[in-house]
Design an enzyme around this catalytic site. Structure first.
Site, PDB file in Angstrom:
ATOM      1  N   TRP A 126       2.802   9.394 -13.569  1.00 39.46           N
ATOM      2  CA  TRP A 126       2.233   8.060 -13.336  1.00 39.46           C
ATOM      3  C   TRP A 126       2.056   7.754 -11.848  1.00 39.46           C
ATOM      4  O   TRP A 126       2.905   8.097 -11.025  1.00 39.46           O
ATOM      5  CB  TRP A 126       3.158   7.004 -13.952  1.00 39.46           C
ATOM      6  CG  TRP A 126       2.771   5.595 -13.630  1.00 39.46           C
ATOM      7  CD1 TRP A 126       3.158   4.848 -12.556  1.00 39.46           C
ATOM      8  CD2 TRP A 126       1.902   4.759 -14.395  1.00 39.46           C
ATOM      9  NE1 TRP A 126       2.586   3.603 -12.605  1.00 39.46           N
ATOM     10  CE2 TRP A 126       1.810   3.516 -13.725  1.00 39.46           C
ATOM     11  CE3 TRP A 126       1.187   4.931 -15.583  1.00 39.46           C
ATOM     12  CZ2 TRP A 126       1.040   2.454 -14.204  1.00 39.46           C
ATOM     13  CZ3 TRP A 126       0.424   3.880 -16.054  1.00 39.46           C
ATOM     14  CH2 TRP A 126       0.354   2.667 -15.371  1.00 39.46           C
TER      15      TRP A 126
ATOM     16  N   ASP B 223      -0.117   1.391  -7.470  1.00 41.04           N
ATOM     17  CA  ASP B 223      -0.603   0.857  -6.195  1.00 41.04           C
ATOM     18  C   ASP B 223      -0.686   1.881  -5.070  1.00 41.04           C
ATOM     19  O   ASP B 223       0.280   2.613  -4.822  1.00 41.04           O
ATOM     20  CB  ASP B 223       0.330  -0.237  -5.668  1.00 41.04           C
ATOM     21  CG  ASP B 223       0.654  -1.304  -6.674  1.00 41.04           C
ATOM     22  OD1 ASP B 223       0.186  -1.219  -7.811  1.00 41.04           O
ATOM     23  OD2 ASP B 223       1.398  -2.226  -6.309  1.00 41.04           O
TER      24      ASP B 223
ATOM     25  N   GLN C 213       2.677   4.168  -5.437  1.00 49.13           N
ATOM     26  CA  GLN C 213       3.693   3.949  -6.449  1.00 49.13           C
ATOM     27  C   GLN C 213       3.645   5.099  -7.455  1.00 49.13           C
ATOM     28  O   GLN C 213       2.579   5.435  -7.976  1.00 49.13           O
ATOM     29  CB  GLN C 213       3.455   2.614  -7.142  1.00 49.13           C
ATOM     30  CG  GLN C 213       3.699   1.404  -6.256  1.00 49.13           C
ATOM     31  CD  GLN C 213       5.180   1.187  -6.005  1.00 49.13           C
ATOM     32  OE1 GLN C 213       5.897   0.640  -6.845  1.00 49.13           O
ATOM     33  NE2 GLN C 213       5.662   1.623  -4.847  1.00 49.13           N
TER      34      GLN C 213
ATOM     35  N   TRP D 246       4.738   3.726 -16.519  1.00 53.30           N
ATOM     36  CA  TRP D 246       5.314   3.009 -15.388  1.00 53.30           C
ATOM     37  C   TRP D 246       6.833   3.001 -15.464  1.00 53.30           C
ATOM     38  O   TRP D 246       7.421   2.845 -16.531  1.00 53.30           O
ATOM     39  CB  TRP D 246       4.785   1.577 -15.365  1.00 53.30           C
ATOM     40  CG  TRP D 246       5.241   0.787 -14.182  1.00 53.30           C
ATOM     41  CD1 TRP D 246       4.621   0.681 -12.979  1.00 53.30           C
ATOM     42  CD2 TRP D 246       6.448   0.016 -14.086  1.00 53.30           C
ATOM     43  NE1 TRP D 246       5.367  -0.116 -12.129  1.00 53.30           N
ATOM     44  CE2 TRP D 246       6.488  -0.527 -12.788  1.00 53.30           C
ATOM     45  CE3 TRP D 246       7.489  -0.244 -14.971  1.00 53.30           C
ATOM     46  CZ2 TRP D 246       7.532  -1.342 -12.353  1.00 53.30           C
ATOM     47  CZ3 TRP D 246       8.544  -1.055 -14.530  1.00 53.30           C
ATOM     48  CH2 TRP D 246       8.554  -1.597 -13.246  1.00 53.30           C
TER      49      TRP D 246
ATOM     50  N   PHE E   4       9.339  -0.522  -4.518  1.00 53.50           N
ATOM     51  CA  PHE E   4       8.080  -1.164  -4.852  1.00 53.50           C
ATOM     52  C   PHE E   4       7.127  -1.095  -3.656  1.00 53.50           C
ATOM     53  O   PHE E   4       7.421  -0.474  -2.638  1.00 53.50           O
ATOM     54  CB  PHE E   4       8.328  -2.611  -5.277  1.00 53.50           C
ATOM     55  CG  PHE E   4       8.781  -2.766  -6.709  1.00 53.50           C
ATOM     56  CD1 PHE E   4       9.144  -1.672  -7.472  1.00 53.50           C
ATOM     57  CD2 PHE E   4       8.851  -4.023  -7.286  1.00 53.50           C
ATOM     58  CE1 PHE E   4       9.557  -1.821  -8.790  1.00 53.50           C
ATOM     59  CE2 PHE E   4       9.262  -4.183  -8.601  1.00 53.50           C
ATOM     60  CZ  PHE E   4       9.620  -3.086  -9.358  1.00 53.50           C
ATOM     61  N   SER E   5       6.004  -1.759  -3.772  1.00 46.54           N
ATOM     62  CA  SER E   5       4.901  -1.581  -2.822  1.00 46.54           C
ATOM     63  C   SER E   5       5.212  -2.108  -1.420  1.00 46.54           C
ATOM     64  O   SER E   5       6.086  -2.956  -1.225  1.00 46.54           O
ATOM     65  CB  SER E   5       3.638  -2.262  -3.346  1.00 46.54           C
ATOM     66  OG  SER E   5       3.149  -1.578  -4.469  1.00 46.54           O
TER      67      SER E   5
ATOM     68  N   ARG F 140       7.466  -9.980  -2.804  1.00 44.50           N
ATOM     69  CA  ARG F 140       7.304  -8.526  -2.713  1.00 44.50           C
ATOM     70  C   ARG F 140       5.990  -8.131  -2.042  1.00 44.50           C
ATOM     71  O   ARG F 140       5.169  -8.959  -1.700  1.00 44.50           O
ATOM     72  CB  ARG F 140       7.367  -7.892  -4.108  1.00 44.50           C
ATOM     73  CG  ARG F 140       6.389  -8.467  -5.134  1.00 44.50           C
ATOM     74  CD  ARG F 140       6.718  -7.931  -6.530  1.00 44.50           C
ATOM     75  NE  ARG F 140       5.810  -8.427  -7.564  1.00 44.50           N
ATOM     76  CZ  ARG F 140       6.019  -9.539  -8.254  1.00 44.50           C
ATOM     77  NH1 ARG F 140       7.082 -10.282  -8.012  1.00 44.50           N
ATOM     78  NH2 ARG F 140       5.153  -9.921  -9.195  1.00 44.50           N
ATOM     79  N   ASP F 141       5.842  -6.814  -1.860  1.00 44.28           N
ATOM     80  CA  ASP F 141       4.603  -6.170  -1.404  1.00 44.28           C
ATOM     81  C   ASP F 141       4.238  -6.525   0.043  1.00 44.28           C
ATOM     82  O   ASP F 141       3.140  -7.009   0.329  1.00 44.28           O
ATOM     83  CB  ASP F 141       3.422  -6.518  -2.325  1.00 44.28           C
ATOM     84  CG  ASP F 141       3.705  -6.270  -3.784  1.00 44.28           C
ATOM     85  OD1 ASP F 141       4.609  -5.469  -4.083  1.00 44.28           O
ATOM     86  OD2 ASP F 141       3.036  -6.883  -4.638  1.00 44.28           O
TER      87      ASP F 141
ATOM     88  N   GLU G 219       0.257 -10.988  -5.738  1.00 50.46           N
ATOM     89  CA  GLU G 219       0.655  -9.615  -5.436  1.00 50.46           C
ATOM     90  C   GLU G 219      -0.220  -8.925  -4.378  1.00 50.46           C
ATOM     91  O   GLU G 219      -1.340  -9.311  -4.071  1.00 50.46           O
ATOM     92  CB  GLU G 219       0.696  -8.766  -6.712  1.00 50.46           C
ATOM     93  CG  GLU G 219       1.764  -9.216  -7.692  1.00 50.46           C
ATOM     94  CD  GLU G 219       1.998  -8.214  -8.806  1.00 50.46           C
ATOM     95  OE1 GLU G 219       3.166  -8.055  -9.207  1.00 50.46           O
ATOM     96  OE2 GLU G 219       1.031  -7.595  -9.306  1.00 50.46           O
TER      97      GLU G 219
END
Length: 509
Positions: free
Chosen positions: A82, A85, A101, A109, A141-142, A201-202, A253
């Site tokens: 998988w 992003d 990701q 995921w 995470f991103s 996040r991100d 996001e």
């Protein structure tokens, strides 16, 4: 870091015990596994400099990699399992870095790591070992990566410019890692998280030259000032200590923030703030707050476009703003990988009758894989005739420039995907998605990139962009018209050559 549709809530990190694999330590041709923190990480022979033949064979012996029936040939995919992003898009010393990701343990995921690939031309990608793995601050995470040229962070150790990554540790907040060897190995900052906010996040980080500080655009679940989902702006002098500056609502996001000249005029700069779905605002950014000068606008109207990000540190002599997004929701039945990226595109701001708008168009490097060409100029296509009769290829770059009358309608069919245009309504339809695209001075220009599982459509030099995935249903390739003969100024069909990975890059660059 977006949540895939149909996956339920974010799951906790699942690291498989090493004992599960004790009997499987020897894998495939020269493949091997190594144990790290109680989990098994699978290493591909390409990471150890194996020869080209071995590098194109799966560890499981399933046959040649990169040439499966649904494997995209000029869009990035992970070798196996998988991805979602794009993360940390950065350019350094002749290499475009694409972090992403990645679940190295399965096709769905979960278990978020940062995968890593590099390219010298945005076309041929070499996948490298995992860059970031889960630690005590959660799964990875991103986020983004910058070149800290002035060593503001103090992380530099050696002759190479230090790369600094800011990413979200699931459940903990925003974290920092750094690399002194062009991204080949990474060290976590011992005082992570540097912004202990979650589920915000991100983080996207840029250098803001006018105020000589780092700026972070961070997705915030509920702004303390706006009370809604949106983007928070933070500043730092050293990438480690951050101050909240302002917020703007209406985004979800994977934010991005960057300046662009309007109509290529360096004296007319506007800033763009983007959300994960490609919705954007044009306006002014002074290093503290963003002041919109437009309504919220869509960048892409296709069915598979998400988590868009742009490259940092592109050399000034190049100057392009290059974007990659995740083609979320594509299907790849029976494949060892899952999901793909869009083809890299250049972004620009142009003045239109409706105001300043962002255009999106494939990068020029696609010419590197151009093969046989079929061209037509100044001809008329009669209803019922197929201009493309006799052409059969699964990788195409199609350029269409036609003169339209009000009652004209034309239809392009490619391997089961359908694209149509109705001159009377000004509607462009691609795989069921619709966009308004009026002709310019009676002419319509389309560009269509066809890979094995994707269609990317660009109307009037990128005024409209539509990115969609599909599963081929036939070998048909046709262009037909209705409502009278279609006057063709120029049409070119370019058969593209596969680009199944790059040879090893020169480690001495």
């Amino acid at each position: 870091m977006p949540h895939p549709e149909g996956q339920g809530e974010f799951s906790a990190m699942r690291l498989w015990p090493a004992s599960v694999f004790i009997s499987c330590m020897l894998l495939g041709v020269n493949g091997f596994a190594f144990v790290m923190q109680g989990a098994v990480m699978l290493h591909n022979p390409t990471d150890m400099g194996a020869d080209k033949e071995q590098a194109t064979t799966f560890l499981t012996g399933d046959g040649p990699i990169m040439n499966e029936i649904y494997r995209p040939q000029f869009h990035f995919t992970a070798r196996k399992n998988w991805l979602n992003d794009p993360n940390g898009l950065v350019y350094l010393k002749g290499e475009y870095h694409l972090f992403f990701q990645h679940n190295p343990f399965g096709r769905e995921w979960g278990n978020m790591h940062w995968g890593h690939a590099v390219s010298s031309d945005l076309i041929h990608w070499q996948e490298l070992p995992i860059a970031l793995s889960p630690d005590s601050n959660g799964t990875c995470f991103s986020g983004s990566v910058v070149v800290d040229k002035d060593n503001t962070s103090g992380f530099k150790n050696g002759e190479e410019d230090v790369l600094v990554a800011l990413y979200t540790g699931e459940g903990h907040g925003q974290c920092v890692a750094y690399s002194n060897d062009r991204g080949r190995s990474w060290t976590r900052y011992e005082k992570n998280p540097v912004i202990p906010l979650w589920p915000d996040r991100d983080p996207k980080v840029i250098w803001h030259s006018p105020t000589r500080q780092w700026i972070m655009a961070l997705y915030i679940e509920q702004g303390s000032r706006t009370g809604t989902k949106g983007i928070g702006f933070f500043s730092s002098k050293n990438l480690k200590e951050w101050t909240c500056l302002s917020e703007i609502g209406g985004f979800y996001e994977c934010p991005d923030l960057f300046p662009l000249p309007v109509d290529l005029d360096p004296q007319k700069i506007r800033w763009v703030v983007l959300g994960g779905d490609g919705q954007y605002l044009v306006g002014q950014f002074d290093g503290t707050s963003f002041k919109p000068e437009s309504e919220l606008l869509p960048l892409d109207l296709g069915q598979n476009f998400y988590a868009t990000q742009t490259y940092s540190d592109i050399p000034p002599e190049d100057g392009r703003r290059i974007q990659i997004a995740w083609m979320r929701g594509g299907e790849y039945p029976g494949m060892p990988f899952n999901q793909q990226m869009t083809f890299p595109c250049e972004l620009s701001l142009r003045t239109t009758p409706e105001g300043i708008r962002m255009y999106r168009y494939p990068v020029k490097e696609i010419e590197k894989i151009a093969g046989q060409r079929h061209s037509w100029k100044e001809i008329s296509l009669s209803p019922g005739k197929n201009l493309f009769d006799g052409i059969h290829h699964d990788l195409l770059d199609i350029h269409i420039d036609v003169k339209l009358q009000q009652n004209h309608r034309f239809l392009l069919r490619v391997r089961g995907a359908e694209i149509s245009y109705n001159a009377e309504t000004g509607k462009l339809v691609s795989l069921g998605k619709e966009a308004d695209l009026p002709p310019v001075e009676g002419r319509l220009r389309l560009r269509i990139l066809i890979d094995r599982t994707s269609v990317e459509l660009f109307g009037n030099e990128g005024r409209v962009s539509m990115s969609s995935c599909f599963i081929p249903g036939s070998e048909e390739f046709s262009l037909t018209c209705e409502g009278g003969p279609l006057d063709i100024s120029q049409i070119e069909v370019i058969q593209l050559n596969p680009s199944p990975g790059a040879p090893p890059l020169d480690e001495k660059k």
